[in-house]
Design an enzyme around this catalytic site. Structure first.
Site, PDB file in Angstrom:
ATOM      1  N   ASN A  96       0.966  -1.104  -0.065  1.00 43.85           N
ATOM      2  CA  ASN A  96      -0.075  -0.084   0.216  1.00 43.85           C
ATOM      3  C   ASN A  96       0.862   1.333  -0.086  1.00 43.85           C
ATOM      4  OD1 ASN A  96      -2.481   1.487  -0.090  1.00 43.85           O
ATOM      5  ND2 ASN A  96      -3.254   0.172   1.301  1.00 43.85           N
ATOM      6  N   HIS A 126      23.164   2.028  13.144  1.00 50.59           N
ATOM      7  CA  HIS A 126      24.534   2.663  13.413  1.00 50.59           C
ATOM      8  C   HIS A 126      25.526   2.239  14.623  1.00 50.59           C
ATOM      9  CE1 HIS A 126      22.971   5.437  10.440  1.00 50.59           C
ATOM     10  NE2 HIS A 126      21.934   5.614  10.883  1.00 50.59           N
ATOM     11  N   ARG A 194      -1.464 -13.401  20.666  1.00 50.33           N
ATOM     12  CA  ARG A 194      -2.125 -14.914  20.694  1.00 50.33           C
ATOM     13  C   ARG A 194      -1.572 -15.414  19.298  1.00 50.33           C
ATOM     14  NH1 ARG A 194      -6.807 -15.119  17.372  1.00 50.33           N
ATOM     15  NH2 ARG A 194      -7.679 -13.324  16.674  1.00 50.33           N
TER      16      ARG A 194
END
Length: 197
Positions: A96, A126, A194
């Site tokens: 998207n 970094h 879950r």
């Protein structure tokens, strides 16, 4: 957590070679890296601008830019990449709008993955050492997203993370460590909520 081993300067190898090998490199000191990211960002702008008038042409440009793109891949602009060659996308995946894949680490996205808007995939770390940061050292770690994963909107995937097949990452999650297959994970930092049936 960023790698803690000290970077070493090897003048015989390019910064690009060090980057793709997953070693410390100086991202602001390799002229080839600046050239590659500039060319990739230019290509992204062309893809994003082309999409409005010709989505098929934009997809063709996207296929030229990215390392590998499977059949039936679809996306919505804008897309932003640093190094297109390091991104690999499996069949049937949908990306998207406002997708960002940052850094030179390899990113492998499986088949039939759904990526929500404003997803962020970060491969660079970094140095934790302040002097090494000033010297421009960075190290990348790969990201792997398994088949049939759904990333909700504004998900952030951190360097070195693998997400197992069939899992769902809730909107706004910041994924800092691996997520097993077949679970719902959410939160900052993301945790397994879950198991999915």
């Amino acid at each position: 957590m960023p790698p803690t081993t000290a970077p070493t300067g090897d003048p015989t190898r390019s910064e690009f070679d060090k980057m793709v090998a997953g070693e410390w490199y100086r991202y602001r000191h390799g002229p080839e890296l600046a050239g590659m990211t500039t060319a990739t960002q230019r290509a992204c702008r062309e893809i994003n601008e082309t999409y409005a008038s010709d989505p098929d042409a934009a997809l063709a440009l996207f296929r030229e830019l990215v390392g590998t793109v499977g059949d039936g891949v679809d996306f919505r602009p804008p897309v932003y990449l640093d190094y297109g060659s390091q991104l690999h996308i499996g069949d049937g995946t949908f990306i998207n709008a406002d997708f960002l894949a940052l850094g030179g680490g390899e990113i492998v996205i499986g088949k039939n993955v759904l990526i929500g808007p404003s997803a962020r995939l970060y491969t660079p770390n970094h140095s934790l050492d302040p002097q090494h940061r000033l010297e421009g050292y960075e190290r990348v770690e790969p990201i792997v997203i398994g088949d049939n994963v759904w990333l909700g909107g504004s998900v952030v995937i951190c360097p070195g993370v693998t997400i197992g097949a069939g899992s769902v990452i809730g909107a706004g999650a910041v994924v800092t460590k691996d997520v097993p297959a077949g679970v719902l994970a959410a939160g900052n930092p993301a945790r397994v909520i879950r198991t999915l049936a």
